[in-house]
Design a protein around this motif. Structure first.
Motif, short mmCIF file in Angstrom:
data_model
loop_
_atom_site.label_atom_id
_atom_site.label_comp_id
_atom_site.label_asym_id
_atom_site.label_seq_id
_atom_site.Cartn_x
_atom_site.Cartn_y
_atom_site.Cartn_z
N PRO A 1 0.84 -1.20 0.00
CA PRO A 1 0.00 0.00 0.00
C PRO A 1 0.88 1.26 0.00
CG PRO A 1 0.05 -0.97 2.19
CD PRO A 1 0.77 -1.93 1.28
N VAL A 2 0.45 2.25 -0.73
CA VAL A 2 1.20 3.50 -0.85
C VAL A 2 0.21 4.65 -0.79
CG1 VAL A 2 2.77 4.88 -2.26
CG2 VAL A 2 2.94 2.38 -2.30
N GLN A 3 0.55 5.68 -0.05
CA GLN A 3 -0.24 6.91 -0.05
C GLN A 3 0.49 7.95 -0.87
OE1 GLN A 3 -0.78 9.67 3.46
NE2 GLN A 3 -2.88 8.89 3.33
N VAL A 4 -0.20 8.56 -1.82
CA VAL A 4 0.40 9.57 -2.67
C VAL A 4 -0.31 10.90 -2.46
CG1 VAL A 4 1.10 7.89 -4.42
CG2 VAL A 4 -1.12 9.04 -4.63
N ARG A 5 0.40 11.98 -2.71
CA ARG A 5 -0.24 13.30 -2.73
C ARG A 5 -0.88 13.49 -4.10
NH1 ARG A 5 4.37 17.48 -0.62
NH2 ARG A 5 5.13 16.25 1.15
N THR A 6 -2.02 14.11 -4.11
CA THR A 6 -2.68 14.41 -5.37
C THR A 6 -2.84 15.92 -5.51
OG1 THR A 6 -4.90 14.30 -4.41
CG2 THR A 6 -3.96 12.25 -5.28
N ALA A 7 -2.90 16.36 -6.74
CA ALA A 7 -3.10 17.78 -7.00
C ALA A 7 -3.80 17.94 -8.34
CB ALA A 7 -1.77 18.53 -7.01
N GLU A 8 -4.47 19.05 -8.48
CA GLU A 8 -5.08 19.41 -9.75
C GLU A 8 -4.50 20.74 -10.19
OE1 GLU A 8 -9.43 20.83 -11.29
OE2 GLU A 8 -9.37 19.00 -10.06
N LEU A 9 -3.98 20.78 -11.40
CA LEU A 9 -3.40 21.99 -11.96
C LEU A 9 -4.25 22.48 -13.11
CD1 LEU A 9 0.42 21.08 -12.06
CD2 LEU A 9 -0.92 21.95 -10.15
N ARG A 10 -4.32 23.80 -13.23
CA ARG A 10 -5.08 24.42 -14.32
C ARG A 10 -4.15 25.33 -15.11
NH1 ARG A 10 -10.33 26.39 -15.63
NH2 ARG A 10 -11.29 25.52 -13.74
N SER B 1 -10.60 24.99 -19.87
CA SER B 1 -9.15 25.16 -19.87
C SER B 1 -8.45 23.83 -19.61
CB SER B 1 -8.74 26.17 -18.79
OG SER B 1 -9.07 25.66 -17.51
N ALA B 2 -7.19 23.77 -19.98
CA ALA B 2 -6.40 22.55 -19.79
C ALA B 2 -6.19 22.29 -18.30
CB ALA B 2 -5.06 22.71 -20.51
N ARG B 3 -6.32 21.02 -17.90
CA ARG B 3 -6.14 20.63 -16.51
C ARG B 3 -5.28 19.37 -16.46
NH1 ARG B 3 -9.86 22.35 -12.48
NH2 ARG B 3 -11.37 23.87 -13.21
N LEU B 4 -4.55 19.26 -15.34
CA LEU B 4 -3.73 18.08 -15.11
C LEU B 4 -4.08 17.46 -13.77
CD1 LEU B 4 -0.13 19.28 -16.15
CD2 LEU B 4 -1.72 17.91 -17.51
N ALA B 5 -4.08 16.13 -13.74
CA ALA B 5 -4.12 15.40 -12.49
C ALA B 5 -2.70 14.98 -12.16
CB ALA B 5 -5.02 14.17 -12.61
N VAL B 6 -2.27 15.21 -10.91
CA VAL B 6 -0.87 15.00 -10.55
C VAL B 6 -0.78 14.12 -9.31
CG1 VAL B 6 1.33 16.11 -9.98
CG2 VAL B 6 -0.31 17.28 -11.46
N TRP B 7 0.18 13.17 -9.33
CA TRP B 7 0.53 12.38 -8.16
C TRP B 7 1.98 12.68 -7.79
CZ3 TRP B 7 -1.30 6.56 -8.37
CH2 TRP B 7 -2.70 6.53 -8.37
N GLN B 8 2.26 12.65 -6.49
CA GLN B 8 3.63 12.90 -6.02
C GLN B 8 3.92 12.04 -4.80
OE1 GLN B 8 4.58 17.01 -5.03
NE2 GLN B 8 6.13 16.36 -3.57
N PHE B 9 5.13 11.45 -4.76
CA PHE B 9 5.59 10.74 -3.58
C PHE B 9 7.11 10.65 -3.63
CE2 PHE B 9 4.64 7.66 -6.84
CZ PHE B 9 5.64 6.72 -6.79
N TYR B 10 7.70 10.18 -2.53
CA TYR B 10 9.16 10.11 -2.40
C TYR B 10 9.63 8.66 -2.40
CZ TYR B 10 8.64 14.94 -0.72
OH TYR B 10 8.33 16.26 -0.60
N TRP B 11 10.82 8.46 -2.93
CA TRP B 11 11.54 7.18 -2.89
C TRP B 11 12.82 7.40 -2.11
CZ3 TRP B 11 16.40 5.64 -4.35
CH2 TRP B 11 16.64 4.29 -4.57
N LEU B 12 13.01 6.63 -1.02
CA LEU B 12 14.18 6.83 -0.17
C LEU B 12 14.86 5.48 0.07
CD1 LEU B 12 11.63 8.66 1.38
CD2 LEU B 12 13.76 9.88 1.87
#
Length: 519
Positions: free
Chosen positions: A421-430, A440-451
């Motif tokens: 299981p992994v929890q990611v940050r999500t964001a919406e960009l316009r 208008s153009a929109r993006l769905a974004v995921w972000q997480f870290y690898w350590l």
């Protein structure tokens, strides 16, 4: 055989003061890089320029208490070595993870605890406020920026609507009939808040004797600048709107803000002064209330020596870890193909490149399968320090000045890939150009870290993993992974990103391990 004792208070204070100066000098020397980092931030950031005045004010406050202080007998307090050791360890972990706020708070605490260890708890209580006031020299508080910006935007838009002005909001961006506005870092009010809290705390200490009144005024010093900043932001937008954007824009925007804040704070102090309390007159000098004890110089010497050993150990450990740093690499190359059907294609003109600075290596690649496309950004960090680190307030998806994209929503999502299981940050960009347009153009974004193979979306866990890995001699290799795809109107963007990661994470993980192992 114990060394001679000195019943004379003046002589005892001369000895204790000399020992304290030596210990404080040792801290300032051993932790000089942390101290210089603080001074650099004071000089660079207008938010913390006031910190130059904090040490002189603290010394002046101690001087005001000199009669009461010198009536006490300095008595070493070895129990202070326990919190001293904890703060030294905290500094080490903060330094290994390159967290300025942690190292600077820990160093300031070491200075305060050194005073307690040398002169004792009873004497230190006399100057407890001046010692505590030193923490206002630590340049901390910018972590409040996102929340303060959100609150400011919410109040401003609500006030505009109550004023009869139609508003279209998208995140921290909003449109009114006279033009576009946005709440950026300078609009957050964090500068006003920190300045008001510092000055308000000092005012409360000097003008009130009741702790209840002091805490009430400190609370007011926190609440007033927040409310004042909301009103300031609303009035600036309102003035710009009614004047056709000829008033309260550009430099005037900031000038009007500081003038408004200055008037509000002055009124706050004028009202507070009406409830000021005169200092209570002491019935008898403190020196006559209890017979003075004597200072045992051998006990003082042992306490100072033990404290010096405690504060010297973390810098020594940190110095030994520097020799275990890995060599840098020069390139981070992505494969031309990933999972079934995913092929690399040229990046588009407005492809999202997150604002992660000074990475050791970067990869920005677009992969396409039929009508689906996913952009992957890898920012790889090795041998991290205060100028080059994965987790930083400067490292964000998009800055407020990004010419192409603006962030309109954030969140978190629980998913799973790589059999865990992994929890990611999500964001919406316009698209910035499309602000106020429904198509208008929109993006769905995921972000997480690898350590070093571990995955997390938490800044705090990422810092903790980095510190522990370095302490164990495993290096600090880490990366940020950012995925983006067009949002579309079918609501399947997150499902596309999840499918992409399940099919391709093993290849991404292998690439990162390859860079870690230097092969």
């Amino acid at each position: 055989m114990d060394k001679p004792v000195f019943p004379d208070l003046k002589k005892q204070w001369q000895i204790a003061s000399s020992a304290l100066v030596v210990l404080v000098a040792a801290i300032l020397f051993l932790y000089r890089e942390t101290g210089m980092a603080m001074v650099t931030i004071w000089a660079r950031s207008e938010t913390f320029t006031h910190a130059f005045l904090v040490p002189p004010i603290a010394l002046w406050l101690v001087w005001r208490k000199r009669t009461e202080l010198l009536a006490q007998t300095p008595s070493p307090y070895p129990l202070a070595l326990v919190p001293l050791a904890c703060c030294a360890l905290l500094w080490l972990l903060g330094d290994l993870a390159a967290v300025n706020a942690v190292t600077q708070l820990a160093m300031t605490a070491l200075l305060v605890l050194a005073v307690v260890a040398v002169i004792g708890w009873r004497a230190a209580r006399v100057i407890a406020f001046p010692l505590g006031f030193l923490f206002f020299a630590v340049p901390i508080g910018e972590f409040l920026l996102p929340q303060l910006m959100e609150w400011t935007a919410t109040f401003t838009i609500l006030a505009l609507r109550l004023s009869g002005i139609p508003v279209y909001r998208d995140g921290l961006q909003f449109v009114i009939p006279s033009g576009h506005w946005s709440v950026v870092e300078a609009c957050s009010g964090v500068r006003y808040l920190i300045a008001s809290l510092t000055v308000g705390t000092l005012f409360a200490y000097l003008n009130f004797q009741s702790n209840r009144r002091r805490w009430i005024f400190v609370g007011v010093s926190i609440l007033v600048p927040i409310l004042a900043n909301w009103m300031r932001a609303y009035l600036i937008v309102l003035l710009g709107h009614v004047s056709g954007n000829t008033v309260a824009v550009g430099v005037d925007h900031l000038i009007y803000g500081w003038l408004f804040f200055g008037v509000v704070v002055m009124l706050m102090f004028m009202i507070g002064a009406r409830w000021a309390e005169s200092p209570a007159r002491e019935a008898a000098p403190l020196a006559t209330r209890s017979p003075p004890t004597v200072l045992r110089t051998s006990f003082l010497s042992m306490t100072v020596a033990a404290a010096a050993l405690v504060i010297a150990l973390p810098p020594a450990i940190e110095w030994t870890t520097q020799g275990r740093e890995s060599a840098d690499f020069t390139a981070l190359a992505g494969p031309t193909e990933l999972g079934p059907g995913w092929r690399r294609v040229p990046n588009g003109e407005n492809t999202l490149r997150p604002a992660f600075h000074n990475a050791t290596g970067e990869l920005l690649a677009t992969y396409q399968r039929r009508d689906d496309s996913v952009v992957i950004y890898l920012g790889y960090y090795r041998n991290q320090n205060y100028e080059r680190k994965l987790v930083s307030s400067d490292n964000v998806l998009v800055t407020s000045k990004n010419p192409d994209w603006a962030q309109s929503a954030t969140g978190e999502r629980d998913t799973s890939f790589a059999d865990r299981p992994v929890q990611v940050r999500t964001a919406e960009l316009r698209s910035v150009e499309g602000l106020g347009q429904t198509e208008s153009a929109r993006l769905a974004v995921w972000q997480f870290y690898w350590l070093n193979g571990k995955l997390t979306s938490s800044d705090y866990l990422a810092k903790a993993y980095s510190a522990v890995h370095r302490l164990l001699g495993q290096g600090d290799d880490a990366a940020v992974i950012v995925l983006s795809t067009p949002l579309g109107g079918d609501g399947k963007a997150d499902a596309k990103l999840e499918s992409f990661m399940r099919e391709n994470f093993s290849a991404i993980d292998a690439l990162l391990h390859k860079m870690r192992n230097g092969s």
